[in-house]
Structures are given as structure tokens and as C-alpha cells.
Design a protein around this motif. Sequence first.
Motif, mmCIF file in Angstrom:
data_model
loop_
_atom_site.group_PDB
_atom_site.id
_atom_site.type_symbol
_atom_site.label_atom_id
_atom_site.label_comp_id
_atom_site.label_asym_id
_atom_site.label_seq_id
_atom_site.Cartn_x
_atom_site.Cartn_y
_atom_site.Cartn_z
ATOM 1 N N PHE A 260 34.352 44.882 39.349
ATOM 2 C CA PHE A 260 34.986 43.628 38.944
ATOM 3 C C PHE A 260 36.240 43.909 38.118
ATOM 4 N N ALA A 261 36.126 44.819 37.143
ATOM 5 C CA ALA A 261 37.274 45.137 36.291
ATOM 6 C C ALA A 261 38.420 45.733 37.108
ATOM 7 N N GLN A 262 38.065 46.564 38.088
ATOM 8 C CA GLN A 262 39.085 47.203 38.931
ATOM 9 C C GLN A 262 39.831 46.155 39.748
ATOM 10 N N VAL A 263 39.090 45.243 40.390
ATOM 11 C CA VAL A 263 39.725 44.214 41.216
ATOM 12 C C VAL A 263 40.534 43.256 40.343
ATOM 13 N N PHE A 264 39.972 42.872 39.203
ATOM 14 C CA PHE A 264 40.657 41.941 38.311
ATOM 15 C C PHE A 264 41.990 42.535 37.848
ATOM 16 N N ARG A 265 41.972 43.805 37.468
ATOM 17 C CA ARG A 265 43.211 44.441 37.002
ATOM 18 C C ARG A 265 44.226 44.556 38.138
ATOM 19 N N ARG A 266 43.756 44.862 39.325
ATOM 20 C CA ARG A 266 44.665 44.965 40.473
ATOM 21 C C ARG A 266 45.356 43.631 40.748
ATOM 22 N N GLU A 267 44.604 42.535 40.589
ATOM 23 C CA GLU A 267 45.147 41.223 40.929
ATOM 24 C C GLU A 267 45.995 40.627 39.812
ATOM 25 N N THR A 268 45.672 40.918 38.548
ATOM 26 C CA THR A 268 46.353 40.250 37.431
ATOM 27 C C THR A 268 47.221 41.175 36.590
ATOM 28 N N GLY A 269 47.006 42.485 36.719
ATOM 29 C CA GLY A 269 47.742 43.431 35.893
ATOM 30 C C GLY A 269 47.094 43.727 34.563
ATOM 31 N N LEU A 270 45.957 43.065 34.263
ATOM 32 C CA LEU A 270 45.259 43.261 32.997
ATOM 33 C C LEU A 270 43.767 43.433 33.248
#
Length: 278
Positions: A260-270
Motif C-alpha cells: 500500500f505504501a509503495q503504490v501510494f507513494r508512486r501515485e502521490t509522491g509521498l
Amino acid sequence: MSGDGPAWADLFVQVYSRNDNQEPFLVPAVAEPLIVWIMSGQAIVEERDLQGEWLASHVGVDDFFLTRSPTPYEMRWRSTGADPFQVMHLYLSVPLFERVACEVLGRVAPPVLRDISGGKDEQLSHLLALIRQELTAGGKGSHLFIQGLAQSLAVHLIRTYASGETSDDRHNALPGFKLRRAVAHLEEHLAEPFSLAHLAEAVGMSAFHFSRLFKKATGLSPSRHLIRQRIAKAQQLLQETDLSIIEIGTSVGYSSPSHFAQVFRRETGLPPSHYRRG
């Protein structure tokens, strides 16, 4: 709030109360002409082609956007007034548009409508206000009156905003109601594994045909669009609730916190924790 039932066969109308600041989102390419009408508030609305430059419009009550874009594009806005930013989205059915175009212009091929951003049109606003009034009538709206308004709206758009060109073949565009059904289905099943077959079945199309037209309309594959929806929901939950990051990840379909953290960072930059603090 949205119009539904037989009386609204030629119009699809939804009223939204928008966030003060809207992150960029995709406006899909669908077959129907789309009007976005500002009902309340003021905002700076920006639009761009995919990966293009942002173009800004300062809009207020009764301003409108009109598009029948053959390609998807992005939009975002920032509210600048004290009043809530409320808008009405209205899709005009293709059969009505084509029928009225034939009667008004005397030709079979419907015209291309000019794209309008932040325009003003007193007659259009009057028609939209009447449609809004019928929408809020609590089931008492008149079938004949709504049909008449839809026809009047189609005539006005064609008389005022036809570009003189004829449109390309739109039969290979995904109808708006099928796109809305697909997006709603994805939203209702955010936490479940993605199934193209189930999604296509929900809108009554073959998986291959649906996938091709969905990507043409949105610029994204259905599975990629689901990821966008999941992350958008996660952003909302991070900002508006005290749920833990693990709980939020699970609620949008990620059983692994690291994934989840990996996908979230990829999509939002954070990472999610930084997004919540911000």
C-alpha cells in the motif's frame, strides 16, 4: 443529487458540492455533450490535455463549461470565495442531440460543438435553472416539461455552439451511462481483487470491447483506473478520519502495508504518513 427514471431519458444530471481544493482528476471522453454549470461559489478552474500545460479560468455563479471532447483531459480547481463551490453536471443523450441536429441543420451528420471554458450564456443558464428546479421537485417533476427542456437545450447548443464541422463517428465511443456504471462498480468493490470479466459483465459488454473503449474514454486501463480510485479514497480517509494507515490500506484493497505504501507513494509522491501530516 441526480435525475433518474423515464422522465430523464434524454438527460443525465448530477449536482455536486465540491471540495475547496480539488486535486487533478480525469474528465473522460464520452459520446454525450457535457455541460458543467456553476451553481454556487467562485473558483479558479484549470484544464489541460494529458501531460499538457494548465489553462486557468476564473469562474462564478452561472458560468459554464461545454465539451464533447474525443480525448480525455485533466481538470483541477481552487475555491476563491466564501460560498460553497457547487456545480451541476449535465450529459445530453446522443440520440436526442443527433435528432435535433438533423432537424435544425437539415443534415444527418451531427456537428462538432465548440469547447467552452468559463463561458457566460443567459439563455443557457435559464434552461439549466429550470432543469435544476425539476431535479429538486421531489418526484413531482413533469415528464413532458423535462423532455421539452432537453429538446430546447439541444436546439440552443446546436444553434449557438456548432462549429460548422461534422463530428467523427462516435459509435466507437463508450456511452457515458456505461462509463458511470463501470466507475460506480469499481468504487463499490475497491477492496476486492480486480476482475475485468466481472466489470464488463456489469455494464453488459464483452471484456475486450469494454476494455478498449474504457481506455479510449479515460486514457487508462480499467485496472489502472481502479488504482487511481483506491488511492483517491485513501487520500480522503487519511485527511478526514483517524483510521490507522494499515486500516486504510486494507479498506482500499491492500492487505500488505508495504505494498500500500509503495503504490501510494508512486501515485502521490509521498508516503501515507507524510501525506496525513501535510
